[in-house]
Motif scaffolding. Structure first.
Motif, PDB file in Angstrom:
ATOM      1  N   PHE A 110       6.014  10.605  -2.566  1.00 31.53           N
ATOM      2  CA  PHE A 110       5.078  10.512  -1.202  1.00 31.53           C
ATOM      3  C   PHE A 110       5.744   9.809  -0.273  1.00 31.53           C
ATOM      4  CE2 PHE A 110       2.042  10.108  -5.066  1.00 31.53           C
ATOM      5  CZ  PHE A 110       1.771  11.414  -5.002  1.00 31.53           C
ATOM      6  N   ASP A 111       5.298   9.897   0.937  1.00 31.70           N
ATOM      7  CA  ASP A 111       5.936   9.392   2.319  1.00 31.70           C
ATOM      8  C   ASP A 111       4.732   8.945   3.120  1.00 31.70           C
ATOM      9  OD1 ASP A 111       5.887  11.674   4.542  1.00 31.70           O
ATOM     10  OD2 ASP A 111       6.988  12.383   2.590  1.00 31.70           O
ATOM     11  N   LEU A 112       5.081   7.857   4.137  1.00 30.66           N
ATOM     12  CA  LEU A 112       4.159   7.786   5.000  1.00 30.66           C
ATOM     13  C   LEU A 112       4.812   7.872   6.328  1.00 30.66           C
ATOM     14  CD1 LEU A 112       2.479   4.374   3.851  1.00 30.66           C
ATOM     15  CD2 LEU A 112       1.438   6.567   4.415  1.00 30.66           C
ATOM     16  N   GLU A 113       4.205   8.660   7.225  1.00 26.88           N
ATOM     17  CA  GLU A 113       4.777   9.053   8.585  1.00 26.88           C
ATOM     18  C   GLU A 113       4.450   8.156   9.766  1.00 26.88           C
ATOM     19  OE1 GLU A 113       5.619  13.539   9.927  1.00 26.88           O
ATOM     20  OE2 GLU A 113       3.834  13.066   9.240  1.00 26.88           O
ATOM     21  N   ASP A 114       3.658   6.894   9.375  1.00 27.21           N
ATOM     22  CA  ASP A 114       3.798   5.861  10.252  1.00 27.21           C
ATOM     23  C   ASP A 114       3.438   4.460   9.375  1.00 27.21           C
ATOM     24  OD1 ASP A 114       3.182   5.274  13.286  1.00 27.21           O
ATOM     25  OD2 ASP A 114       1.469   4.296  12.227  1.00 27.21           O
ATOM     26  N   SER A 115       3.709   3.531   9.969  1.00 31.28           N
ATOM     27  CA  SER A 115       3.431   2.147   9.443  1.00 31.28           C
ATOM     28  C   SER A 115       2.039   1.759   9.651  1.00 31.28           C
ATOM     29  CB  SER A 115       4.577   1.114   9.791  1.00 31.28           C
ATOM     30  OG  SER A 115       4.541   0.692  11.012  1.00 31.28           O
ATOM     31  N   GLY A 116       1.250   2.542  10.386  1.00 32.80           N
ATOM     32  CA  GLY A 116      -0.104   2.003  10.857  1.00 32.80           C
ATOM     33  C   GLY A 116      -0.906   1.588   9.510  1.00 32.80           C
ATOM     34  N   PRO A 117      -0.821   2.551   8.430  1.00 36.35           N
ATOM     35  CA  PRO A 117      -1.795   2.006   7.207  1.00 36.35           C
ATOM     36  C   PRO A 117      -1.638   0.857   6.724  1.00 36.35           C
ATOM     37  CG  PRO A 117      -0.995   4.353   7.086  1.00 36.35           C
ATOM     38  CD  PRO A 117      -0.383   3.846   8.197  1.00 36.35           C
ATOM     39  N   LEU A 118      -0.413   0.000   7.089  1.00 35.57           N
ATOM     40  CA  LEU A 118      -0.049  -1.196   6.714  1.00 35.57           C
ATOM     41  C   LEU A 118      -0.962  -2.240   7.389  1.00 35.57           C
ATOM     42  CD1 LEU A 118       3.844  -1.430   6.508  1.00 35.57           C
ATOM     43  CD2 LEU A 118       2.318  -0.777   4.881  1.00 35.57           C
ATOM     44  N   ASP A 119      -1.555  -1.759   8.723  1.00 32.56           N
ATOM     45  CA  ASP A 119      -2.263  -2.602   9.342  1.00 32.56           C
ATOM     46  C   ASP A 119      -1.688  -4.407   9.458  1.00 32.56           C
ATOM     47  OD1 ASP A 119      -4.329  -3.089  11.130  1.00 32.56           O
ATOM     48  OD2 ASP A 119      -5.819  -4.120   9.347  1.00 32.56           O
ATOM     49  N   GLY A 120      -0.295  -4.125   9.716  1.00 30.31           N
ATOM     50  CA  GLY A 120       0.232  -5.461   9.914  1.00 30.31           C
ATOM     51  C   GLY A 120       0.710  -6.449   8.671  1.00 30.31           C
ATOM     52  N   GLN A 121       0.225  -5.830   7.490  1.00 33.28           N
ATOM     53  CA  GLN A 121       0.230  -6.606   6.443  1.00 33.28           C
ATOM     54  C   GLN A 121       1.561  -6.178   5.496  1.00 33.28           C
ATOM     55  OE1 GLN A 121      -3.466  -7.196   4.165  1.00 33.28           O
ATOM     56  NE2 GLN A 121      -4.731  -6.320   6.036  1.00 33.28           N
ATOM     57  N   LEU A 122       2.723  -6.934   5.571  1.00 33.95           N
ATOM     58  CA  LEU A 122       3.731  -6.645   4.862  1.00 33.95           C
ATOM     59  C   LEU A 122       3.850  -6.468   3.516  1.00 33.95           C
ATOM     60  CD1 LEU A 122       6.371  -8.538   6.850  1.00 33.95           C
ATOM     61  CD2 LEU A 122       6.194  -6.061   7.170  1.00 33.95           C
ATOM     62  N   ASP A 123       3.010  -6.959   2.875  1.00 32.03           N
ATOM     63  CA  ASP A 123       2.634  -7.102   1.326  1.00 32.03           C
ATOM     64  C   ASP A 123       2.192  -5.642   0.840  1.00 32.03           C
ATOM     65  OD1 ASP A 123       0.066  -7.481   2.425  1.00 32.03           O
ATOM     66  OD2 ASP A 123      -0.384  -8.775   0.845  1.00 32.03           O
ATOM     67  N   ARG A 124       1.580  -4.906   1.873  1.00 26.43           N
ATOM     68  CA  ARG A 124       1.274  -3.499   1.504  1.00 26.43           C
ATOM     69  C   ARG A 124       2.443  -2.624   1.322  1.00 26.43           C
ATOM     70  NH1 ARG A 124      -4.162  -2.726   5.499  1.00 26.43           N
ATOM     71  NH2 ARG A 124      -5.489  -3.752   3.902  1.00 26.43           N
ATOM     72  N   VAL A 125       3.647  -3.049   1.779  1.00 20.23           N
ATOM     73  CA  VAL A 125       4.617  -1.971   1.376  1.00 20.23           C
ATOM     74  C   VAL A 125       5.059  -2.107  -0.045  1.00 20.23           C
ATOM     75  CG1 VAL A 125       7.388  -1.878   1.813  1.00 20.23           C
ATOM     76  CG2 VAL A 125       5.680  -2.731   3.608  1.00 20.23           C
ATOM     77  N   GLY A 126       4.948  -3.341  -0.655  1.00 14.73           N
ATOM     78  CA  GLY A 126       5.237  -3.044  -1.968  1.00 14.73           C
ATOM     79  C   GLY A 126       3.918  -2.396  -2.851  1.00 14.73           C
ATOM     80  N   HIS A 127       2.817  -2.642  -2.226  1.00 13.24           N
ATOM     81  CA  HIS A 127       1.622  -2.089  -2.953  1.00 13.24           C
ATOM     82  C   HIS A 127       1.739  -0.551  -2.835  1.00 13.24           C
ATOM     83  CE1 HIS A 127      -2.528  -1.090  -3.978  1.00 13.24           C
ATOM     84  NE2 HIS A 127      -2.537  -0.635  -2.900  1.00 13.24           N
ATOM     85  N   PHE A 128       2.279   0.064  -1.779  1.00 15.94           N
ATOM     86  CA  PHE A 128       2.291   1.818  -1.405  1.00 15.94           C
ATOM     87  C   PHE A 128       3.502   2.095  -2.223  1.00 15.94           C
ATOM     88  CE2 PHE A 128       0.389   1.409   2.602  1.00 15.94           C
ATOM     89  CZ  PHE A 128      -1.134   1.638   2.165  1.00 15.94           C
ATOM     90  N   TYR A 129       4.524   1.183  -2.463  1.00 15.59           N
ATOM     91  CA  TYR A 129       5.898   1.424  -3.258  1.00 15.59           C
ATOM     92  C   TYR A 129       5.370   1.962  -4.844  1.00 15.59           C
ATOM     93  CZ  TYR A 129      10.410   1.693  -5.273  1.00 15.59           C
ATOM     94  OH  TYR A 129      11.634   2.208  -5.985  1.00 15.59           O
ATOM     95  N   GLU A 130       4.623   0.845  -5.294  1.00 13.80           N
ATOM     96  CA  GLU A 130       3.919   0.997  -6.690  1.00 13.80           C
ATOM     97  C   GLU A 130       3.087   2.189  -6.732  1.00 13.80           C
ATOM     98  OE1 GLU A 130       1.959  -2.559  -7.310  1.00 13.80           O
ATOM     99  OE2 GLU A 130       3.629  -3.727  -7.461  1.00 13.80           O
ATOM    100  N   LEU A 131       2.442   2.623  -5.676  1.00 10.96           N
ATOM    101  CA  LEU A 131       1.607   3.824  -5.892  1.00 10.96           C
ATOM    102  C   LEU A 131       2.369   5.377  -5.631  1.00 10.96           C
ATOM    103  CD1 LEU A 131      -1.467   3.048  -3.526  1.00 10.96           C
ATOM    104  CD2 LEU A 131      -1.074   2.962  -6.165  1.00 10.96           C
TER     105      LEU A 131
END
Length: 340
Positions: A110-131
């Motif tokens: 999967f890919d994200l076409e914008d960083s907006g879903p992070l809502d500024g929370q960098l720890d969500r990068v790792g969370h989405f990677y795990e998904l």
């Protein structure tokens, strides 16, 4: 790199001396396509990318309007159905991709076409990677808290948050993608990233002057990171709404001449709901700039068109090794270097 003969109207390539005999079909790596962003989307459409050498497909799971919960819910639904489709395989590692290739199946990430879903929370990068998200764009067309977009009149580049975002993506193993970003933002990404970055679905502005296309400087700096420019099959980015294999190959030729065949790939940006998208464009032309609307409904290259790229490149004299690299080997190399 293939040699060029600029006599006449086309560019012919001289085939290098490579061993003859049977060869294993190369894998196809589709770095970005779009299912309807609905949990009930028909996952089986991805089987249209199947080919004897196997395929990898990165599917968009969200962009500007989507929350983290939207993305997580979509992925959960899609992964469940991918796992039960004997034509598809979830791809969490390069080994998963290779296994799909040996079986002639389609590996899906999967890919994200914008960083907006992070809502500024960098720890969500790792969370989405795990998904299963393996690629992300900092910005989509217009400036956000990470950086500028390709449709902005002025692109001021990556913000401090955007630079931290690229470093976090490097740390967790997610590939940074400059498509849809502004030129300055894309160049900043090359400067900040310690891993190869890519333009997953972008054509060459020197071939067709469209704001979504990238400059020669962007392509060269991307290549300098070890990255890849994925030429995309959207008609209005290839030419005057020209989503043909000839138009795609024109951009591939130019990119290969500029940065070498080891830094060029293919990626259609094909929306499986393109009829709905074109209907929205027709009803709401004021929402889109003229460079999107002037030709009417946008033409897109479908998966079946992408499956003809190999023969088109071979017919132009590209060596087998260059064809395999462009078709999928280059993006696979980036994944092997970046994914954790």
């Amino acid at each position: 790199m293939p040699s060029l003969d600029r006599q006449g109207t086309g560019m012919m390539r001289t085939v290098s001396n490579e061993s003859s005999g049977p060869r294993r079909p190369p894998m196809l790596w589709e770095q970005h396509c779009c299912l309807p962003l609905e949990r009930c989307a028909d996952i089986g459409e991805l089987a249209r990318y199947r080919r004897p050498g196997g395929s990898f497909v990165s599917v968009n799971v969200g962009y500007v309007p989507h929350s983290a919960d939207d993305v997580a819910g979509l992925i959960a639904s899609w992964r469940e159905r991918i796992a039960t489709d004997d034509r598809l395989r979830p791809a969490m590692s390069v080994d998963d991709v290779d296994a799909a290739g040996r079986a002639g199946d389609v590996a899906v990430a999967f890919d994200l076409e914008d960083s907006g879903p992070l809502d500024g929370q960098l720890d969500r990068v790792g969370h989405f990677y795990e998904l299963g998200v393996r690629t992300m764009l900092p910005s989509y067309n217009n400036r956000n808290m990470a950086g500028g977009g390709c449709l902005d009149e002025v692109d001021e580049g990556l913000t401090a948050y955007g630079r931290a975002l690229i470093r976090e993506m490097n740390a967790v193993g997610m590939v940074a993608d400059g498509s849809h970003c502004g030129a300055r933002t894309g160049l900043d990404m090359c400067e900040v990233s310690e891993q190869p970055m890519i333009y997953s679905h972008s054509c060459m502005r020197s071939v067709w002057d469209h704001p979504r296309n990238i400059t020669d400087e962007q392509a060269k700096e991307c290549a300098a990171t070890g990255g890849v420019v994925g030429i995309t099959g959207v008609g209005i980015f290839l030419g005057p709404n020209d989503a043909t294999i000839d138009a795609l190959v024109r951009h591939i030729d130019y990119a290969v001449d500029l940065v070498g065949p080891e830094h060029v790939g293919v990626s259609t940006d094909y929306p499986f709901d393109h009829e709905d998208f074109n209907a929205i464009l027709e009803r709401n032309p004021e929402l889109f700039p003229d460079c999107y609307t002037r030709w009417g409904p946008i033409n897109f290259m479908p998966p079946e068109g992408l499956l003809t790229v190999e023969d088109a490149l071979l017919a132009r004299g590209y060596p087998n090794s260059a064809v395999a690299a462009i078709l999928g080997g280059n993006f696979r190399r980036v994944a092997e270097l970046v994914w954790r």
